[in-house]
Design a protein around this motif. Structure first.
Motif, PDB file in Angstrom:
ATOM      1  N   ASP A  92       0.804  -1.223   0.000  1.00 19.77           N
ATOM      2  CA  ASP A  92       0.000   0.000   0.000  1.00 19.77           C
ATOM      3  C   ASP A  92       0.838   1.275   0.000  1.00 19.77           C
ATOM      4  OD1 ASP A  92       1.027  -0.280   2.524  1.00 19.77           O
ATOM      5  OD2 ASP A  92      -0.854   0.102   3.589  1.00 19.77           O
ATOM      6  N   LEU A  96      -0.631   5.226  -0.206  1.00 23.43           N
ATOM      7  CA  LEU A  96      -0.486   6.146   0.923  1.00 23.43           C
ATOM      8  C   LEU A  96       0.293   7.402   0.515  1.00 23.43           C
ATOM      9  CD1 LEU A  96       0.295   3.483   3.661  1.00 23.43           C
ATOM     10  CD2 LEU A  96      -1.755   4.914   3.534  1.00 23.43           C
ATOM     11  N   SER A 112       8.409   5.619   5.226  1.00 27.45           N
ATOM     12  CA  SER A 112       9.237   5.236   6.370  1.00 27.45           C
ATOM     13  C   SER A 112      10.043   4.000   5.979  1.00 27.45           C
ATOM     14  CB  SER A 112       8.379   4.937   7.595  1.00 27.45           C
ATOM     15  OG  SER A 112       7.534   3.823   7.367  1.00 27.45           O
ATOM     16  N   GLN A 134      12.465   8.216  13.085  1.00 26.71           N
ATOM     17  CA  GLN A 134      11.176   8.368  12.423  1.00 26.71           C
ATOM     18  C   GLN A 134      10.038   8.599  13.400  1.00 26.71           C
ATOM     19  OE1 GLN A 134      12.073   5.761   8.394  1.00 26.71           O
ATOM     20  NE2 GLN A 134      11.518   4.679  10.245  1.00 26.71           N
ATOM     21  N   THR A 135      10.079   7.926  14.548  1.00 29.10           N
ATOM     22  CA  THR A 135       8.996   8.066  15.520  1.00 29.10           C
ATOM     23  C   THR A 135       9.004   9.444  16.165  1.00 29.10           C
ATOM     24  OG1 THR A 135       9.117   5.700  16.002  1.00 29.10           O
ATOM     25  CG2 THR A 135       7.950   7.074  17.588  1.00 29.10           C
ATOM     26  N   VAL A 193       5.252  10.091   5.418  1.00 31.35           N
ATOM     27  CA  VAL A 193       4.099   9.212   5.579  1.00 31.35           C
ATOM     28  C   VAL A 193       4.543   7.977   6.364  1.00 31.35           C
ATOM     29  CG1 VAL A 193       2.228   7.999   4.405  1.00 31.35           C
ATOM     30  CG2 VAL A 193       3.227  10.060   3.366  1.00 31.35           C
ATOM     31  N   ALA A 194       4.316   7.998   7.661  1.00 35.08           N
ATOM     32  CA  ALA A 194       4.818   6.934   8.538  1.00 35.08           C
ATOM     33  C   ALA A 194       4.207   5.576   8.214  1.00 35.08           C
ATOM     34  CB  ALA A 194       4.541   7.303   9.998  1.00 35.08           C
ATOM     35  N   GLN A 195       2.965   5.562   7.732  1.00 35.98           N
ATOM     36  CA  GLN A 195       2.285   4.282   7.467  1.00 35.98           C
ATOM     37  C   GLN A 195       2.769   3.617   6.181  1.00 35.98           C
ATOM     38  OE1 GLN A 195       0.700   7.231   7.926  1.00 35.98           O
ATOM     39  NE2 GLN A 195       0.113   6.997  10.080  1.00 35.98           N
ATOM     40  N   ALA A 196       3.471   4.364   5.335  1.00 32.20           N
ATOM     41  CA  ALA A 196       4.009   3.807   4.084  1.00 32.20           C
ATOM     42  C   ALA A 196       5.354   3.156   4.398  1.00 32.20           C
ATOM     43  CB  ALA A 196       4.164   4.905   3.037  1.00 32.20           C
ATOM     44  N   ARG A 197       5.357   1.855   4.591  1.00 32.13           N
ATOM     45  CA  ARG A 197       6.527   1.173   5.142  1.00 32.13           C
ATOM     46  C   ARG A 197       7.340   0.455   4.070  1.00 32.13           C
ATOM     47  NH1 ARG A 197       2.492   0.431   9.257  1.00 32.13           N
ATOM     48  NH2 ARG A 197       3.185   1.356  11.225  1.00 32.13           N
ATOM     49  N   GLU A 287       5.428   1.581  18.363  1.00 32.29           N
ATOM     50  CA  GLU A 287       4.304   0.655  18.441  1.00 32.29           C
ATOM     51  C   GLU A 287       4.660  -0.510  19.361  1.00 32.29           C
ATOM     52  OE1 GLU A 287       3.327  -0.581  14.514  1.00 32.29           O
ATOM     53  OE2 GLU A 287       3.121   1.468  13.744  1.00 32.29           O
TER      54      GLU A 287
END
Length: 333
Positions: A92, A96, A112, A134-135, A193-197, A287
């Motif tokens: 994804d 994202l 990320s 990153q966090t 975009v942290a969710q784009a891993r 997380e």
């Protein structure tokens, strides 16, 4: 949405197939996948052809920035995705990143990244550094609208804006930082975009780790020279702050304690406590699924923190004191 993926590749036959497979698996299909075979002497081109990618061969080797520019010159889509040939994207990622580009003020959106493996001390230390960076740091930069670097391993650009700033300049060794700053000076910010891993290959040996740090640190110094303070002052202030943090890192604190107490034990203990405190901050912000990995990586992180200080001081000495400007791309793994 139409997106062209440009993958600069120099002797990446061992990792390229995984990268291309992850691009093919994107939930938002790519219009075109272009591999820039930058004078490779291995089977990079053959691997790309077998995976169904378009291949443009450059002879002789031109370097990463020039390779990206050669690819950019052929792009006809409104967006261009730059991906390192040793990076694996989650399905994804493109979806994202594209969502972030719906904000017209965003010129580039970056993903990320975490190490692909954690088998060596250097990879484990880098894992915890990435979690911290990153966090806390990059997320904070995003909120301040002053992200320092559009990750070279995976970033989505507006093609027209990228061309307006001249593409990727070859006069700095860190083209990802330099380009983000060029866009910032034109009023286009970088979105994180942290969710784009993504997963990427990291240095597995001390020598490779030091080569990568040397390029990163000296590239940051080159960016400071290449951009006027007025045009990118928030970014420069952040770099100066991080440099101060590097100089006053646990090694510096330990030296000060030793100077005052003449106790090597107290000095080392203070340095380790500084690292432990930083790791606790990371664990709190990360997380929960990462907590066990963070604990496992903590000893390695304590080591690389000290190595980073030495690498920064060495890079500063070479680049600024000796005037030995780094101009050759050095692979980090």
């Amino acid at each position: 949405m139409q997106v062209t993926a440009v993958i600069p590749a120099y002797n990446e036959a061992a990792s390229l197939a995984v990268t291309l497979a992850s691009l093919r698996a994107q939930t938002l299909p790519l219009t075109r996948i272009l591999v820039m075979d930058d004078g490779s002497t291995d089977a990079t081109a053959a691997v790309a052809n077998e995976a169904g990618a378009e291949v443009l061969s450059l002879i002789p080797n031109r370097g990463k920035a020039a390779s990206l520019n050669a690819g950019l010159a052929t792009v006809e889509t409104p967006f261009v995705l730059t991906v390192d040939a040793d990076t694996q994207l989650a399905p994804d990622v493109l979806t994202l990143l594209h969502a972030a580009m719906e904000d017209p003020g965003v010129g580039v959106a970056c993903a990320s990244v975490l190490p692909h493996s954690q088998e060596t001390l250097w990879e484990r230390g880098r894992f915890l550094e990435y979690i911290l960076g990153q966090t806390i740091h990059k997320a904070g930069q995003h909120r301040l609208r002053s992200v320092l670097v559009a990750a070279g391993c995976c970033s989505l650009y507006r093609t027209d804006l990228l061309r307006q700033v001249g593409g990727f300049r070859c006069d700095t060794i860190t083209e990802d930082m330099d380009t983000a700053w060029l866009l910032y000076a034109q009023g286009a910010r970088t979105a994180y975009v942290a969710q784009a891993r993504c997963l990427t290959m990291e240095p597995r040996t001390y020598r490779a780790y030091m080569r990568q740090l040397d390029r990163w640190y000296r590239g940051a110094l080159q960016c400071l020279d290449a951009h006027s303070f007025h045009s990118v002052w928030p970014l420069k202030c952040l770099v100066y702050w991080y440099m101060g943090d590097a100089l006053l890192a646990p090694v510096g604190v330990g030296v000060l304690v030793w100077w005052g107490t003449h106790s090597l034990v107290q000095s080392v203990a203070t340095s380790l406590l500084c690292d432990l405190g930083m790791a606790c901050m990371v664990a709190i912000c990360a997380e929960p699924r990462c907590w066990l990995e963070i604990l496992r990586a903590l000893p390695a992180y304590c080591v690389v923190r000290q190595v980073n200080v030495y690498a920064y001081l060495r890079a500063f000495y070479r680049e600024r004191v000796c005037g030995d400007r780094l101009t050759i791309w050095q692979k980090g793994h």
